[in-house]
Design a protein around this motif. Sequence first.
Motif: not given
Length: 269
Positions: A117-130, A168-178
Amino acid sequence: MKWGIIGTGNMGSMLTSSLLSSKALEPDDMILYNRSSEKALKLKEQFPAIHVAASLKEIQKNCDILFICVKPHHYKTILEELKSDFTEEQCLISITSPISVNELENHTPCQVARIVPSITNHAHAGVSLFTFGSRMKKERKELLLETFKAISTPVEVEEEHIRVASDIVSCGPAFISYLLSNWITAAQHVAGISEEQATELTENMMIGLGELLSKRIFTLEELMEKVTVKGGVTGEGLQAMEDHLGELFFEMFKATQRKHKDDKKSIEL
Ligand SMILES: NC(=O)C1=CN([C@@H]2O[C@H](COP(=O)(O)OP(=O)(O)OC[C@H]3O[C@@H](n4cnc5c(N)ncnc54)[C@H](O)[C@@H]3O)[C@@H](O)[C@H]2O)C=CC1
Ligand SMILES: O=C(O)[C@@H]1CCC=N1
């Protein structure tokens, strides 16, 4: 269908509250288990109909679909306790990148998938990788994909691309915030704006950018083109970025590939 979550830290809690707030699942169909019960009980305060199990065996016995949401190094002890009691009808879902579905299948008789999952799923958005294991039945695949559609865009990925996709999808929020926190500091130092105002402007710009992308109004390429007025300041800024960006992203992706390899070596199931 009963859904279980082992480990209600960051991700286990996020999945519980997102799957419930999106109405993908009913609280009465969810069972939680955490090593120390406080975190699971906190979720029960929010969603009183949730069940909290007293042991790993209890959650395993009562669930059709069981998520393991602990750190990769804690999988082994959990699987050791559970593996002999899984049935072929049960589904085990791992949410971590370094453990492959093949490895999980070798250690259990049940159906297996990995959903990162990704922390973005909190907002019912972003990607989940299957990634599905070979034993996963078609109806279960469809159920999982449908359920995760309520909180994300599910995307199937090959094992060989799990690290970069997860970067890209799961670490991404931390990378972009940095990156953005550096951008805010630089705005303060170079142009004297307050941190508070630069932060407010930046966060709102990001929300606007996300909206443009979510409404498919512009692609990334088009955004660069439309904003860069000929002879204007954006072009100057982009040129400075090109001159100074160097190997930043190459090094970042190389670092995570290295860590992934090391983790895979050190994690035994
Ligand atoms: N943090 C993130 O954005 C993402 C994390 N992940 C994966 O999610 C997994 C969990 O990460 P976080 O939620 O950030 O970690 P966390 O440390 O916040 O949560 C782990 C939870 O598992 C519990 N736990 C540990 N051993 C246990 C056991 N034997 N039985 C029951 N509960 C146990 C801990 O008490 C804790 O509440 C990791 O494997 C990570 O790779 C995947 C995608 C994104
Ligand atoms: O297993 C993973 O790749 C995730 C991404 C962020 C933390 N863990």
